[in-house]
Scaffold this motif. Structure first.
Motif: not given
Length: 442
Positions: A186-203
């Motif tokens: 879990f600790a390794a994941g905090l440093w190595t895993l990329p950030a999730d791409t945020p979900v883009r929302r419409t107006a």
């Protein structure tokens, strides 16, 4: 954690091999725990004071939960972020491992295994997606292959590691060993895993990708209309049914019927991963040259024969004979699995590889879960029929009764694997007929 994630995006520079290592560690741990308990079941049964029929839930409930939660967590990962749900899975799996190690009754242990299974499902439903998004197309196959290899190693090494731990420590150790590894992962994941791409929302607040997502969600299910894809999934299910049932029953045969200690039984079960480690790469290389169907067929035939021969072993067969016989059996499944994976994935277009990978994971776990339950029912059902009363565990002083049930179970399992060989042969014939007809039309 939120600040740390905010500082990174998918465009940031991160080490893709570190990402792969983090994913591989959790993949290995979660699949290891689907098989590591088998060799410890006799010890658990004795210390918890329950029947063999009841103790098998420690194995089967984990696999059943993994199966039931696979698709929901895959969809949640698509919508809420694969890394987020992968890390949630690591945390839940680690917590479940701790609870299993602290359990003193069967109901508590089974409940803790449910927590473990939820965590494993959350992680395994999103691991392939993380790797697919991290690696470029020209390296993706290699990376996914490494993940698949460690998944298989986890399944194969479970009985060996379980036997070693149970011989040296209480049975709780097979779960507690996961806790420090899970925390580190879990600790390794905090440093190595990329950030999730945020979900883009419409107006209006709706997801911008709603329409494309709905379309892509519907299209993967059409894969099941592909006869080759479905046929190879069926044969995969039959293979892992046999793997789950034989790996459950063999420790009881070795310890209860033959009288071997857990550590010796664990060493004898090293024949399974060793045989598969040797023959797997060879089968893969052969399938690259001659195609995957023939190695699958040959592997299934060898596997069916090997299972039947193991079912005929007497209690005084001796360690060497048992070891070599199980090796022959394992050569068959090792020869089958790699080409079978190639057949399944080879029928899928690039856009649906992630979905196909999750289906493979689902079928593998479902096959093992049904195999565990089915193997138990075959063994003790036959013993009960012969004894004239309900039998739910080994009967001291009556090894012949156990051997009769053991042989019956293995012969039925061998027949199911033989049926898989027939299906594989039918698929080969059907493909050749289509090619012949196509050539005739031209």
């Amino acid at each position: 954690m939120g600040i740390m994630r905010a500082r990174r995006t998918q465009a940031d520079s991160y080490n893709k091999w570190a990402v792969l290592f983090t994913v591989v560690v959790m993949s290995f741990m979660s699949t290891l725990d689907s098989s590591v308990v088998n060799v410890a079941l006799p010890a658990m049964q004795r210390e918890l004071g329950v029947s063999a029929g009841d103790i098998q839930w420690v194995s089967s409930v984990y696999l059943l939960v993994c199966c039931a939660a696979a698709i929901p967590f895959g969809r949640l990962g698509d919508r809420g972020g694969k890394v987020r749900y992968f890390q949630l899975g690591v945390a839940l799996f680690t917590l479940g491992s701790l609870l299993c190690g602290l359990a003193t009754t069967l109901p508590v242990l089974v409940a803790a295994r449910v927590v473990q299974g939820v965590g494993a499902s959350s992680a395994l439903s999103n691991n392939m997606g993380i790797v697919t998004e991290t690696f470029p197309a020209q390296e993706r196959g290699r990376a996914l292959g490494i993940v698949s290899t460690f998944v298989s190693l986890g399944l194969m090494c479970g009985p060996v590691l379980g036997g070693m731990l149970v011989a040296a420590f209480p049975w709780e150790s097979i779960f507690l060993v996961n806790v420090p590894v899970g925390i580190a992962a879990f600790a390794a994941g905090l440093w190595t895993l990329p950030a999730d791409t945020p979900v883009r929302r419409t107006a209006d607040g709706h997801n911008a990708a709603t329409v494309p997502e709905a379309a892509t969600t519907a299209s993967p299910w059409r894969l099941f209309a592909n006869g080759a894809f479905t046929l190879n999934l069926v044969t995969m299910f039959l293979c892992f049914f046999a793997v789950g049932s034989t790996e459950l029953l063999l420790p009881f045969f070795l310890q209860d019927a033959c009288g071997f200690s857990p550590d010796v039984a664990g060493v004898m079960l090293t024949s399974i991963p060793l045989a598969m480690a040797v023959v797997g790469p060879i089968a893969g290389a052969v399938s690259d040259r001659v195609g995957s169907a023939i190695p699958c067929l040959v592997g299934f035939v060898i596997y069916a024969i090997g299972i039947a021969v193991v079912g005929m072993l007497p209690t005084d067969a001796g360690a060497a004979r048992i070891y070599l016989t199980v090796v022959v059996m394992s050569l068959g499944t090792g020869m089958f699995q790699a080409p079978n994976n190639s057949l399944v994935m080879g029928t899928v277009d690039t856009a649906n590889l992630g979905f196909a990978g999750s289906v493979v994971s689902l079928v593998r776990n479902l096959g093992m879960a049904v195999g565990i339950t089915g193997g138990t029912a075959l063994l003790y059902g036959r013993m009960s029929a012969l004894a004239g009363y309900a039998v739910s565990s080994y009967v001291p002083g009556e090894p012949e009764l156990f051997l009769a049930g053991f042989s019956f179970a293995f012969f039925v399992i061998a027949a199911l694997v033989a049926a898989g060989a027939v299906l594989t042969a039918a698929g080969i014939v059907a493909r050749r007929l289509r090619r012949t007809q196509g050539a005739g039309v031209r």
